[in-house]
Design a protein around this motif. Structure first.
Motif, PDB file in Angstrom:
ATOM      1  N   ASP A  36      76.585  20.070  56.596  1.00 15.31           N
ATOM      2  CA  ASP A  36      77.587  19.213  57.504  1.00 15.31           C
ATOM      3  C   ASP A  36      76.886  19.056  58.783  1.00 15.31           C
ATOM      4  OD1 ASP A  36      77.896  21.691  58.352  1.00 15.31           O
ATOM      5  OD2 ASP A  36      80.230  21.837  57.981  1.00 15.31           O
ATOM      6  N   GLY A  37      75.792  19.502  58.905  1.00 13.42           N
ATOM      7  CA  GLY A  37      75.233  19.620  60.289  1.00 13.42           C
ATOM      8  C   GLY A  37      75.518  20.679  61.169  1.00 13.42           C
ATOM      9  N   THR A  38      76.531  21.627  60.825  1.00 10.42           N
ATOM     10  CA  THR A  38      76.867  22.907  61.545  1.00 10.42           C
ATOM     11  C   THR A  38      75.403  23.727  61.890  1.00 10.42           C
ATOM     12  OG1 THR A  38      78.906  22.783  60.517  1.00 10.42           O
ATOM     13  CG2 THR A  38      78.292  24.747  61.838  1.00 10.42           C
ATOM     14  N   ARG A  39      75.279  23.948  63.102  1.00  6.29           N
ATOM     15  CA  ARG A  39      74.002  25.082  63.323  1.00  6.29           C
ATOM     16  C   ARG A  39      74.614  26.423  63.366  1.00  6.29           C
ATOM     17  NH1 ARG A  39      69.614  22.956  65.583  1.00  6.29           N
ATOM     18  NH2 ARG A  39      69.260  20.779  65.288  1.00  6.29           N
ATOM     19  N   TYR A  40      73.850  27.382  62.746  1.00  9.48           N
ATOM     20  CA  TYR A  40      74.194  28.827  62.887  1.00  9.48           C
ATOM     21  C   TYR A  40      72.908  29.359  63.587  1.00  9.48           C
ATOM     22  CZ  TYR A  40      77.667  27.914  59.187  1.00  9.48           C
ATOM     23  OH  TYR A  40      78.593  27.602  58.374  1.00  9.48           O
ATOM     24  N   LEU A  41      73.438  30.136  64.331  1.00 10.25           N
ATOM     25  CA  LEU A  41      72.305  31.039  64.960  1.00 10.25           C
ATOM     26  C   LEU A  41      71.681  31.973  64.228  1.00 10.25           C
ATOM     27  CD1 LEU A  41      70.882  31.656  67.839  1.00 10.25           C
ATOM     28  CD2 LEU A  41      72.895  32.772  68.612  1.00 10.25           C
ATOM     29  N   ASP A  42      70.528  32.111  64.079  1.00  7.60           N
ATOM     30  CA  ASP A  42      70.056  33.296  63.046  1.00  7.60           C
ATOM     31  C   ASP A  42      69.730  34.448  63.436  1.00  7.60           C
ATOM     32  OD1 ASP A  42      69.285  34.208  60.639  1.00  7.60           O
ATOM     33  OD2 ASP A  42      67.676  32.675  60.150  1.00  7.60           O
ATOM     34  N   PHE A  43      70.262  35.726  63.341  1.00  7.64           N
ATOM     35  CA  PHE A  43      69.926  36.835  63.696  1.00  7.64           C
ATOM     36  C   PHE A  43      69.254  37.713  62.349  1.00  7.64           C
ATOM     37  CE2 PHE A  43      72.090  38.269  67.861  1.00  7.64           C
ATOM     38  CZ  PHE A  43      71.663  37.211  68.806  1.00  7.64           C
ATOM     39  N   ALA A  44      69.295  36.894  61.370  1.00 12.92           N
ATOM     40  CA  ALA A  44      68.780  37.564  60.138  1.00 12.92           C
ATOM     41  C   ALA A  44      67.264  37.143  59.679  1.00 12.92           C
ATOM     42  CB  ALA A  44      69.732  37.135  59.200  1.00 12.92           C
ATOM     43  N   ALA A  45      66.936  36.014  60.301  1.00  9.34           N
ATOM     44  CA  ALA A  45      65.578  35.593  60.196  1.00  9.34           C
ATOM     45  C   ALA A  45      64.894  35.679  58.539  1.00  9.34           C
ATOM     46  CB  ALA A  45      64.543  36.137  61.075  1.00  9.34           C
ATOM     47  N   GLY A  46      66.000  35.398  57.648  1.00  7.55           N
ATOM     48  CA  GLY A  46      65.423  35.296  56.251  1.00  7.55           C
ATOM     49  C   GLY A  46      65.101  36.912  55.938  1.00  7.55           C
ATOM     50  N   ILE A  47      65.898  37.688  56.251  1.00  9.57           N
ATOM     51  CA  ILE A  47      65.784  39.121  56.178  1.00  9.57           C
ATOM     52  C   ILE A  47      64.178  39.555  57.098  1.00  9.57           C
ATOM     53  CG2 ILE A  47      65.993  41.289  54.975  1.00  9.57           C
ATOM     54  CD1 ILE A  47      67.381  39.822  52.789  1.00  9.57           C
ATOM     55  N   ALA A  48      64.181  39.304  58.106  1.00 13.82           N
ATOM     56  CA  ALA A  48      63.099  39.996  58.921  1.00 13.82           C
ATOM     57  C   ALA A  48      61.791  39.047  58.549  1.00 13.82           C
ATOM     58  CB  ALA A  48      62.947  41.394  58.748  1.00 13.82           C
ATOM     59  N   VAL A  49      61.770  37.802  58.127  1.00 17.98           N
ATOM     60  CA  VAL A  49      60.575  37.366  57.449  1.00 17.98           C
ATOM     61  C   VAL A  49      60.290  36.198  58.743  1.00 17.98           C
ATOM     62  CG1 VAL A  49      59.918  35.451  55.696  1.00 17.98           C
ATOM     63  CG2 VAL A  49      61.207  37.687  55.040  1.00 17.98           C
ATOM     64  N   ASN A  50      61.133  35.175  59.000  1.00 18.89           N
ATOM     65  CA  ASN A  50      60.817  34.360  59.835  1.00 18.89           C
ATOM     66  C   ASN A  50      60.826  34.740  61.283  1.00 18.89           C
ATOM     67  OD1 ASN A  50      60.981  32.339  57.608  1.00 18.89           O
ATOM     68  ND2 ASN A  50      63.445  32.774  57.743  1.00 18.89           N
TER      69      ASN A  50
END
Ligand SMILES: *Cc1c(COP(=O)(O)O)cnc(C)c1O
Length: 394
Positions: A36-50
């Motif tokens: 729906d276009g909502t942006r999530y700030l990612d403190f998980a990074a694909g479990i320390a991957v990205n």
């Protein structure tokens, strides 16, 4: 991009994951974007991957360059340049006195391979593995046997025999467990899944001495804490200890599946053609991307920025902990942090509440909130996430 209709349920996917939240359809920088276009700030990074976040030009360019050659895969029966260059780059950083690399496709596979290498090196009398409380080394039969998570293990027992789990930091117990029958001692220099626990440098040095004395191979599992995550290229660097093998995976190829086992020359000398193999390992596409990711992360300015942001963020979290009685302790280094909650509080509650406010964080066990953002994250983004977390925890 052509938009396909999104699926309405996940019924055909095996039910081993408890998936939550929206479908993510795109990513940019340190944000994931929902349907729906909502942006999530990612403190998980694909479990320390990205580590380089999403849609990073370095990764885009490397993938494009690799595709232009037409070679996604060539067999390990033949030579291919990207893997050879990546091996040289990694080994030069890990082992100043020389070593070699074996490439595989995941973290668990890297540890399984490292166990085999140690067994071949140690000979038939050395068959045992020593691991530590709170450890996570993967979900295959030997790596699971070295993983201290009863819920993950119980349904699959008997696992590999001859594995002892010793209390982390207990020198006397380690000295009793590590004998001349020990092939391998494996440790995460900063435990990830076990609750973000940095292992004291003294304990790593103690293990190095003990392994030398008893003739066991020391493996540092840096699958989560390695490659810049803690502000140095390898997490155990500041201990001054050189392991016999170092395993890598999560961030190695910028989100493409890849694992690596780095071995010193004396381990390498025990291995010969036919001892180990994998079809896909170290193919030209993943190796091209990994080489550029490793070079970007290994830049002194990049690592210094991780350390600076980490120092600031650690202080920010300590302030949060003082204001939030639910938080018992803050642990971590660089951009790898854990907030341990007081007894009776479960991390999953706050992980869900943060997601409701467009912040993605992870748990590590029952009562630790884990934060492992992309290493490229800006201080403003760290502050934005910290404020959300503080609101959720208050
Ligand atoms: C994730 C992880 C593994 C397993 O990696 P997979 O790619 O999921 O098999 C092993 N060790 C550590 C420390 C990890 O964090």
């Amino acid at each position: 991009m052509t938009a396909l209709p999104l699926s309405t349920d996940a019924a055909a996917l095996l039910g081993v994951y408890a998936r939550v939240g929206p479908h993510f359809v795109a990513g940019e920088g340190c944000e994931l974007i929902a349907e729906d276009g909502t942006r999530y700030l990612d403190f998980a990074a694909g479990i320390a991957v990205n580590a380089l976040g999403y849609n990073h030009p370095i990764i885009r360019d490397a993938i494009t360059r690799a595709l232009d050659t037409g070679l996604v895969h060539v067999s390990n029966l033949y030579r291919s340049e990207p893997g050879e260059r990546l091996a040289a780059e990694l080994v030069a950083h890990a082992f100043p006195t020389g070593g070699q690399a074996f490439f595989c496709n995941s973290g668990a596979e890297a540890n399984e391979g490292a166990f085999k290498f140690a067994r071949k090196w140690g000979g038939p009398q050395k068959t045992e593995i020593v691991a530590f409380s709170g450890s996570f080394h993967g979900r295959l039969f030997a790596s699971l046997a070295a993983t201290d998570r009863p819920d993950y293990r119980r349904p699959f027992e008997p696992l590999l025999a001859g594995v002892q789990i010793v209390a982390l930091g207990d020198t006397e117990a380690a000295a009793r467990a590590i004998t001349d029958r020990t092939a391998v001692v494996i440790i995460e220099p900063v435990q990830g899944e076990g609750g973000v626990r940095p292992v004291p440098n003294d304990f790593l040095r103690f293990l190095r001495e003990l392994c030398d004395e008893r003739g066991a191979a020391l493996i540092f599992d840096e699958i989560q804490c390695g490659l810049g995550r803690t502000g140095t290229l390898f997490a155990a660097e500041e201990s001054g200890v050189t392991p016999d093998m170092l395993t890598l995976a999560k961030p190695l190829a910028g989100g493409l599946p890849m694992g690596a086992i780095l071995v010193t020359d004396r381990i390498a000398a025990a291995l010969a053609p036919g001892d180990h193999a994998t079809t896909f390992g170290g193919g030209p596409l993943v190796a091209t991307v990994a080489l550029d990711v490793v070079r970007a992360i290994a830049e002194p300015e990049f690592l210094a920025a991780v350390r600076d942001k980490g120092t600031w963020f650690g202080e920010r979290l300590r302030g949060l902990a003082q204001r939030c009685p639910r938080v018992r302790e803050i642990r971590g280094r660089g951009l790898m942090w854990g907030l341990e909650l007081v007894p009776g509080q479960t991390a999953a509650t706050f992980v869900a509440a943060a997601r409701e406010r467009q912040l993605l964080v992870l748990s590590a066990g029952l009562n630790v909130i884990r934060i492992v953002p992309p290493l490229i994250i800006a201080r403003e983004e760290l502050e934005r996430g910290a404020a959300i977390l503080e609101a959720v925890l208050s």
